[in-house]
Design a protein around this motif. Structure first.
Motif, PDB file in Angstrom:
ATOM      1  N   TRP A  17       0.813  -1.173  -0.056  1.00 47.43           N
ATOM      2  CA  TRP A  17      -0.036   0.020   0.130  1.00 47.43           C
ATOM      3  C   TRP A  17       0.814   1.288   0.018  1.00 47.43           C
ATOM      4  O   TRP A  17       2.191   1.263  -0.096  1.00 47.43           O
ATOM      5  CB  TRP A  17      -1.085  -0.007   1.127  1.00 47.43           C
ATOM      6  N   ASN A  18       0.378   2.222  -0.153  1.00 44.25           N
ATOM      7  CA  ASN A  18       1.073   3.732  -0.197  1.00 44.25           C
ATOM      8  C   ASN A  18       0.742   4.335   1.249  1.00 44.25           C
ATOM      9  O   ASN A  18      -0.329   4.366   1.902  1.00 44.25           O
ATOM     10  CB  ASN A  18       0.566   4.508  -1.417  1.00 44.25           C
ATOM     11  N   SER A  19       1.718   4.884   1.870  1.00 44.50           N
ATOM     12  CA  SER A  19       1.908   5.372   3.128  1.00 44.50           C
ATOM     13  C   SER A  19       2.720   6.837   3.160  1.00 44.50           C
ATOM     14  O   SER A  19       3.807   6.640   2.861  1.00 44.50           O
ATOM     15  CB  SER A  19       2.345   4.440   4.227  1.00 44.50           C
ATOM     16  N   SER A  20       2.272   7.775   3.665  1.00 49.09           N
ATOM     17  CA  SER A  20       2.717   9.089   3.684  1.00 49.09           C
ATOM     18  C   SER A  20       4.124   8.757   4.792  1.00 49.09           C
ATOM     19  O   SER A  20       5.101   9.341   4.497  1.00 49.09           O
ATOM     20  CB  SER A  20       1.842  10.086   4.270  1.00 49.09           C
ATOM     21  N   GLY A  21       4.035   7.857   5.693  1.00 50.41           N
ATOM     22  CA  GLY A  21       5.179   7.727   6.637  1.00 50.41           C
ATOM     23  C   GLY A  21       6.422   7.285   6.078  1.00 50.41           C
ATOM     24  O   GLY A  21       7.499   6.994   6.611  1.00 50.41           O
ATOM     25  N   CYS A  22       6.127   6.579   4.844  1.00 50.13           N
ATOM     26  CA  CYS A  22       7.306   6.051   3.948  1.00 50.13           C
ATOM     27  C   CYS A  22       7.725   6.860   2.915  1.00 50.13           C
ATOM     28  O   CYS A  22       8.558   6.516   1.949  1.00 50.13           O
ATOM     29  CB  CYS A  22       6.909   4.570   3.563  1.00 50.13           C
ATOM     30  N   GLY A  23       7.288   8.155   2.905  1.00 47.19           N
ATOM     31  CA  GLY A  23       7.822   9.115   1.872  1.00 47.19           C
ATOM     32  C   GLY A  23       6.574   9.482   0.744  1.00 47.19           C
ATOM     33  O   GLY A  23       5.582   8.644   0.795  1.00 47.19           O
ATOM     34  N   PRO A  24       6.865  10.376   0.101  1.00 47.99           N
ATOM     35  CA  PRO A  24       5.756  10.937  -1.062  1.00 47.99           C
ATOM     36  C   PRO A  24       5.960  10.158  -2.087  1.00 47.99           C
ATOM     37  O   PRO A  24       6.734   9.277  -2.731  1.00 47.99           O
ATOM     38  CB  PRO A  24       6.345  12.195  -1.374  1.00 47.99           C
ATOM     39  N   GLY A  25       4.764  10.070  -2.798  1.00 54.06           N
ATOM     40  CA  GLY A  25       4.658   9.535  -4.117  1.00 54.06           C
ATOM     41  C   GLY A  25       3.549   8.763  -4.412  1.00 54.06           C
ATOM     42  O   GLY A  25       2.673   8.515  -3.673  1.00 54.06           O
ATOM     43  N   PHE A  26       3.392   8.214  -5.555  1.00 54.77           N
ATOM     44  CA  PHE A  26       2.134   7.358  -5.797  1.00 54.77           C
ATOM     45  C   PHE A  26       2.386   5.895  -5.855  1.00 54.77           C
ATOM     46  O   PHE A  26       1.543   5.067  -6.048  1.00 54.77           O
ATOM     47  CB  PHE A  26       1.669   7.870  -7.502  1.00 54.77           C
ATOM     48  N   THR A  27       3.775   5.522  -6.054  1.00 58.54           N
ATOM     49  CA  THR A  27       4.159   3.912  -5.892  1.00 58.54           C
ATOM     50  C   THR A  27       4.022   3.371  -4.563  1.00 58.54           C
ATOM     51  O   THR A  27       4.315   3.999  -3.546  1.00 58.54           O
ATOM     52  CB  THR A  27       5.633   3.836  -6.570  1.00 58.54           C
ATOM     53  N   PRO A  28       3.309   2.308  -4.512  1.00 62.10           N
ATOM     54  CA  PRO A  28       3.228   1.662  -3.020  1.00 62.10           C
ATOM     55  C   PRO A  28       4.537   1.661  -2.536  1.00 62.10           C
ATOM     56  O   PRO A  28       5.437   1.177  -3.084  1.00 62.10           O
ATOM     57  CB  PRO A  28       2.623   0.125  -3.610  1.00 62.10           C
ATOM     58  N   SER A  51       0.119 -22.138  -7.195  1.00 63.56           N
ATOM     59  CA  SER A  51      -0.741 -21.397  -8.368  1.00 63.56           C
ATOM     60  C   SER A  51      -0.662 -20.069  -8.196  1.00 63.56           C
ATOM     61  O   SER A  51       0.225 -19.665  -7.367  1.00 63.56           O
ATOM     62  CB  SER A  51      -2.271 -21.755  -7.821  1.00 63.56           C
ATOM     63  N   THR A  52      -1.074 -19.364  -9.345  1.00 64.50           N
ATOM     64  CA  THR A  52      -1.109 -17.805  -9.359  1.00 64.50           C
ATOM     65  C   THR A  52      -2.349 -17.205  -9.669  1.00 64.50           C
ATOM     66  O   THR A  52      -2.935 -17.920 -10.292  1.00 64.50           O
ATOM     67  CB  THR A  52       0.080 -17.466 -10.443  1.00 64.50           C
ATOM     68  N   TYR A  53      -2.358 -16.014  -9.114  1.00 63.92           N
ATOM     69  CA  TYR A  53      -3.660 -15.202  -9.574  1.00 63.92           C
ATOM     70  C   TYR A  53      -3.306 -13.858  -9.044  1.00 63.92           C
ATOM     71  O   TYR A  53      -2.505 -13.521  -8.737  1.00 63.92           O
ATOM     72  CB  TYR A  53      -4.953 -15.867  -8.544  1.00 63.92           C
ATOM     73  N   TYR A  54      -4.267 -12.950  -9.455  1.00 62.06           N
ATOM     74  CA  TYR A  54      -4.238 -11.473  -9.237  1.00 62.06           C
ATOM     75  C   TYR A  54      -4.820 -11.250  -8.087  1.00 62.06           C
ATOM     76  O   TYR A  54      -5.913 -11.415  -7.456  1.00 62.06           O
ATOM     77  CB  TYR A  54      -4.945 -10.676 -10.546  1.00 62.06           C
ATOM     78  N   SER A  55      -4.129 -10.295  -7.305  1.00 60.99           N
ATOM     79  CA  SER A  55      -4.977  -9.709  -6.033  1.00 60.99           C
ATOM     80  C   SER A  55      -4.524  -8.080  -5.907  1.00 60.99           C
ATOM     81  O   SER A  55      -3.428  -7.864  -6.113  1.00 60.99           O
ATOM     82  CB  SER A  55      -4.343 -10.394  -5.073  1.00 60.99           C
ATOM     83  N   SER A  56      -5.552  -7.317  -5.858  1.00 60.12           N
ATOM     84  CA  SER A  56      -5.194  -5.928  -5.623  1.00 60.12           C
ATOM     85  C   SER A  56      -4.350  -5.429  -4.224  1.00 60.12           C
ATOM     86  O   SER A  56      -3.815  -4.636  -4.562  1.00 60.12           O
ATOM     87  CB  SER A  56      -6.501  -5.119  -5.706  1.00 60.12           C
ATOM     88  N   SER A  57      -4.100  -6.427  -3.492  1.00 58.08           N
ATOM     89  CA  SER A  57      -3.580  -6.080  -2.268  1.00 58.08           C
ATOM     90  C   SER A  57      -2.038  -6.229  -2.578  1.00 58.08           C
ATOM     91  O   SER A  57      -1.171  -5.994  -1.787  1.00 58.08           O
ATOM     92  CB  SER A  57      -3.971  -6.916  -1.079  1.00 58.08           C
ATOM     93  N   CYS A  58      -1.897  -7.014  -3.684  1.00 60.57           N
ATOM     94  CA  CYS A  58      -0.403  -7.198  -3.974  1.00 60.57           C
ATOM     95  C   CYS A  58       0.315  -6.255  -5.046  1.00 60.57           C
ATOM     96  O   CYS A  58       1.190  -6.641  -5.766  1.00 60.57           O
ATOM     97  CB  CYS A  58      -0.037  -8.745  -4.327  1.00 60.57           C
ATOM     98  N   ARG A  59      -0.421  -5.424  -5.605  1.00 58.76           N
ATOM     99  CA  ARG A  59      -0.020  -4.351  -6.423  1.00 58.76           C
ATOM    100  C   ARG A  59       1.085  -3.439  -6.078  1.00 58.76           C
ATOM    101  O   ARG A  59       1.128  -2.594  -5.050  1.00 58.76           O
ATOM    102  CB  ARG A  59      -1.230  -3.306  -6.704  1.00 58.76           C
ATOM    103  N   TYR A  60       2.348  -3.782  -6.471  1.00 57.71           N
ATOM    104  CA  TYR A  60       3.622  -3.197  -6.018  1.00 57.71           C
ATOM    105  C   TYR A  60       4.139  -2.117  -6.918  1.00 57.71           C
ATOM    106  O   TYR A  60       5.424  -1.809  -6.672  1.00 57.71           O
ATOM    107  CB  TYR A  60       4.536  -4.095  -5.406  1.00 57.71           C
ATOM    108  N   SER A  61       3.441  -1.934  -7.645  1.00 59.05           N
ATOM    109  CA  SER A  61       4.067  -1.094  -9.118  1.00 59.05           C
ATOM    110  C   SER A  61       3.069  -0.076  -9.131  1.00 59.05           C
ATOM    111  O   SER A  61       1.859  -0.098  -8.962  1.00 59.05           O
ATOM    112  CB  SER A  61       4.151  -1.762 -10.226  1.00 59.05           C
ATOM    113  N   ALA A  62       3.784   1.352  -9.702  1.00 62.68           N
ATOM    114  CA  ALA A  62       2.719   2.452 -10.026  1.00 62.68           C
ATOM    115  C   ALA A  62       1.947   2.263 -11.127  1.00 62.68           C
ATOM    116  O   ALA A  62       0.989   2.834 -11.351  1.00 62.68           O
ATOM    117  CB  ALA A  62       3.661   3.738 -10.109  1.00 62.68           C
TER     118      ALA A  62
END
Length: 121
Positions: free
Chosen positions: A51-62, A95-106
């Motif tokens: 996820w994106n957190s202001s505590g870890c710096g600015p930006g839109f990348t998780p 197995s592999t699948y898509y999960s929105s909680s694992c989006r680690y790219s901008a």
């Protein structure tokens, strides 16, 4: 103001790394820790959420992640993990699948980004 936030984010990341370098030795299987993405995931652990957190710096990348300790699980155990780290030794991708909680790219895609892992040895 940016320098203060940057210094605070770096202090938080340093504290998280220090906590991981002293804490995981006594961690139980399945324990989780939240940390800034700039810190490396330790051996035996996997990323399980981003996820994106202001505590870890600015930006839109998780820039924040939750990691899970996989050491100590019995053979046959299955867990879900983000594809942002390789499975530890003794774990196999089943197995592999898509999960929105694992989006680690901008620039996320809908490609599989999550694995079901199984302890095989």
């Amino acid at each position: 103001m940016f320098r203060i936030r940057h210094a605070a984010a770096m202090a938080t990341a340093t504290a998280a790394v220090f906590a991981l370098s002293t804490g995981p030795a006594s961690a139980a299987p399945g324990d989780t820790v939240n940390m800034c993405a700039s810190a490396l995931t330790p051996s035996g652990w996997v990323d399980v959420q981003w996820w994106n957190s202001s505590g870890c710096g600015p930006g839109f990348t998780p820039n924040s992640k939750q990691i899970k300790d996989l050491r100590g699980y019995p053979v046959g155990t299955q867990v879900n993990a983000c594809g942002s780290t390789w499975p530890p030794a003794g774990w196999t991708i089943v197995s592999t699948y898509y999960s929105s909680s694992c989006r680690y790219s901008a620039v996320p895609s809908l490609d599989p980004n999550t694995w079901t892992l199984k302890r095989t040895s």
